[in-house]
Design an enzyme around this catalytic site. Structure first.
Site, short mmCIF file in Angstrom:
data_model
loop_
_atom_site.label_atom_id
_atom_site.label_comp_id
_atom_site.label_asym_id
_atom_site.label_seq_id
_atom_site.Cartn_x
_atom_site.Cartn_y
_atom_site.Cartn_z
N GLU A 3 46.69 50.77 77.05
CA GLU A 3 45.77 50.73 78.21
C GLU A 3 44.98 49.42 78.51
OE1 GLU A 3 45.75 52.76 75.60
OE2 GLU A 3 45.04 54.88 76.09
N CYS A 15 45.82 47.91 72.36
CA CYS A 15 46.40 49.50 73.07
C CYS A 15 47.15 49.22 74.41
CB CYS A 15 45.24 50.25 73.14
SG CYS A 15 44.45 50.94 71.77
N GLU A 56 51.00 45.62 68.47
CA GLU A 56 50.40 45.68 67.21
C GLU A 56 50.59 44.34 66.59
OE1 GLU A 56 52.01 48.95 64.81
OE2 GLU A 56 50.72 50.25 66.18
N CYS A 106 39.43 51.46 74.84
CA CYS A 106 40.23 51.53 76.10
C CYS A 106 39.19 52.19 77.28
CB CYS A 106 41.33 52.01 76.09
SG CYS A 106 42.71 51.14 74.99
N ASN A 140 51.36 49.45 73.84
CA ASN A 140 50.73 48.78 72.60
C ASN A 140 51.38 47.58 71.86
OD1 ASN A 140 52.49 50.93 71.91
ND2 ASN A 140 51.02 51.32 69.84
N1 THU Z 1 46.84 53.20 70.61
C1 THU Z 1 47.06 52.85 72.16
O1 THU Z 1 47.83 52.06 72.64
N2 THU Z 1 46.05 53.59 72.98
C2 THU Z 1 45.19 54.31 72.63
O2 THU Z 1 44.33 54.70 73.74
C3 THU Z 1 45.20 54.95 71.36
C4 THU Z 1 45.93 54.11 70.37
C5 THU Z 1 47.95 52.89 69.83
C6 THU Z 1 47.18 51.75 69.06
C7 THU Z 1 48.09 51.66 67.75
O3 THU Z 1 49.21 50.76 68.06
C8 THU Z 1 48.61 52.91 67.75
O4 THU Z 1 48.46 53.73 69.04
C9 THU Z 1 48.29 53.82 66.84
O5 THU Z 1 46.96 54.02 66.62
#
Ligand code: THU
Length: 142
Positions: free
Chosen positions: A57, A55, A46, A98, A44
């Site tokens: 995925e 995310c 941000e 995702c 992920n």
């Molecule tokens: N996140 C993912 O990378 N994949 C997911 O399927 C759920 C959430 C990340 C996004 C964000 O950076 C952190 O988890 C908290 O939501």
């Protein structure tokens, strides 16, 4: 296939260690396993404008599609958790966006990949079609 369930989960864990998640401190790694034996990972990413977060995925799918055509998507492993507690707690399942992004990649190779969601006590074993039934995909636009 040169990857296994265990190695794909290990690749997702390794990917999570590269997460850029200074706002949530929730690190996620995803690993895509393809029929040709290749593995593509993502973490992920941000953003200070929180809603722009990508995310793990979605990053992995973007890498796979933009680098090369990888063929049939057989399996996806997802591992997440607070920094320092990766894989602790409940399994992390892909968010709604995702699921749709993964569906596009799966549809290209006409597969219904396994999705392994890693938690502390269990690895949830699902199919993408369990997570996203009645999916809208490229076929609808044909
Ligand atoms: N996140 C993912 O990378 N994949 C997911 O399927 C759920 C959430 C990340 C996004 C964000 O950076 C952190 O988890 C908290 O939501």
């Amino acid at each position: 296939m040169s990857w296994t369930k265990e190695s794909l989960i290990a690749a997702a864990r390794e990917a999570a260690s590269k997460a850029y998640a200074p706002y949530s401190n929730f690190h996620v790694g995803a690993a895509l396993g393809f029929a040709d034996g290749s593995v593509v990972t993502g973490a992920n990413v941000e953003n200070a404008s929180y809603g722009l977060t990508l995310c793990a995925e979605t990053v992995a799918v973007g890498k796979a599609l933009s680098e090369d055509w990888r063929g049939r998507l057989e399996a996806v492993a997802v591992v997440g958790g607070k920094a320092g507690a990766l894989g602790a707690g409940d399994p992390v399942t892909p968010c709604g966006r995702c699921r749709q992004v993964l569906n596009e990649l799966a549809a290209l190779g006409e597969s219904d990949p396994q999705v392994w969601c890693v938690g502390e006590a269990e690895v949830l074993e699902l199919r993408l079609s369990d997570l996203l039934p009645q999916a809208f995909g490229p076929g609808a636009l044909a």
